[in-house]
Motif scaffolding. Structure first.
Motif, PDB file in Angstrom:
ATOM      1  N   PHE A   1     -46.315 -68.540  -9.596  1.00 40.06           N
ATOM      2  CA  PHE A   1     -45.052 -67.779  -9.087  1.00 40.06           C
ATOM      3  C   PHE A   1     -45.452 -66.868  -8.240  1.00 40.06           C
ATOM      4  O   PHE A   1     -46.608 -66.103  -8.169  1.00 40.06           O
ATOM      5  N   GLY A   2     -44.806 -66.213  -7.230  1.00 43.86           N
ATOM      6  CA  GLY A   2     -45.300 -65.100  -6.583  1.00 43.86           C
ATOM      7  C   GLY A   2     -45.816 -65.688  -5.369  1.00 43.86           C
ATOM      8  O   GLY A   2     -46.178 -66.624  -5.237  1.00 43.86           O
ATOM      9  N   PRO A   3     -46.135 -64.498  -4.254  1.00 40.78           N
ATOM     10  CA  PRO A   3     -46.609 -65.078  -2.962  1.00 40.78           C
ATOM     11  C   PRO A   3     -48.124 -65.288  -3.274  1.00 40.78           C
ATOM     12  O   PRO A   3     -48.695 -64.836  -4.088  1.00 40.78           O
ATOM     13  N   LYS A   4     -48.694 -66.059  -2.259  1.00 36.96           N
ATOM     14  CA  LYS A   4     -50.236 -66.074  -2.289  1.00 36.96           C
ATOM     15  C   LYS A   4     -50.496 -65.863  -1.004  1.00 36.96           C
ATOM     16  O   LYS A   4     -50.137 -66.006  -0.021  1.00 36.96           O
ATOM     17  N   LEU A   5     -51.826 -65.343  -0.891  1.00 37.48           N
ATOM     18  CA  LEU A   5     -52.744 -64.886   0.160  1.00 37.48           C
ATOM     19  C   LEU A   5     -54.216 -65.623   0.065  1.00 37.48           C
ATOM     20  O   LEU A   5     -54.761 -65.275  -1.046  1.00 37.48           O
ATOM     21  N   MET A   6     -54.189 -66.535   0.894  1.00 37.67           N
ATOM     22  CA  MET A   6     -55.786 -67.013   0.736  1.00 37.67           C
ATOM     23  C   MET A   6     -55.828 -67.719  -0.493  1.00 37.67           C
ATOM     24  O   MET A   6     -57.061 -67.765  -1.049  1.00 37.67           O
ATOM     25  N   ASP A   7     -54.996 -68.433  -0.906  1.00 39.93           N
ATOM     26  CA  ASP A   7     -54.818 -69.243  -2.072  1.00 39.93           C
ATOM     27  C   ASP A   7     -55.046 -68.331  -3.547  1.00 39.93           C
ATOM     28  O   ASP A   7     -55.437 -68.956  -4.427  1.00 39.93           O
TER      29      ASP A   7
END
Length: 87
Positions: free
Chosen positions: A53-59
């Protein structure tokens, strides 16, 4: 490499916030809290079923990484305070 940098940034922010939450800040204490928050951020970012859950940034799952780093920082500060009072 970018994911590691993101994890370090999350650990720094969570360490600072954990230091602020527990009160009684000491000048050198922030670095110890950040070092403890780094494994917490790493665990939260890659823990199965928790990092979905939640956003991902660079995995890197940002919310779980931040929450685990914050919990690790707060636990470290509380344990350190209790150990200091006991001695």
């Amino acid at each position: 490499m970018g994911g590691f940098i993101i994890t370090i940034i999350i650990a720094l922010i969570a360490g600072w916030l954990g230091n602020s939450i527990t009160g009684k800040q000491m000048s050198g204490d922030i670095w110890g809290v950040c070092v403890v928050a780094l494994p917490g951020a790493w665990i939260g970012a890659y823990m199965p079923y928790f990092n979905t859950f939640g956003p991902k940034l660079m995995d890197i799952a940002l919310i779980p990484a931040f929450l685990c780093a914050l919990v690790a920082a707060v636990i470290f500060k509380v344990v350190r305070r209790v150990a200091k009072q006991a001695s």
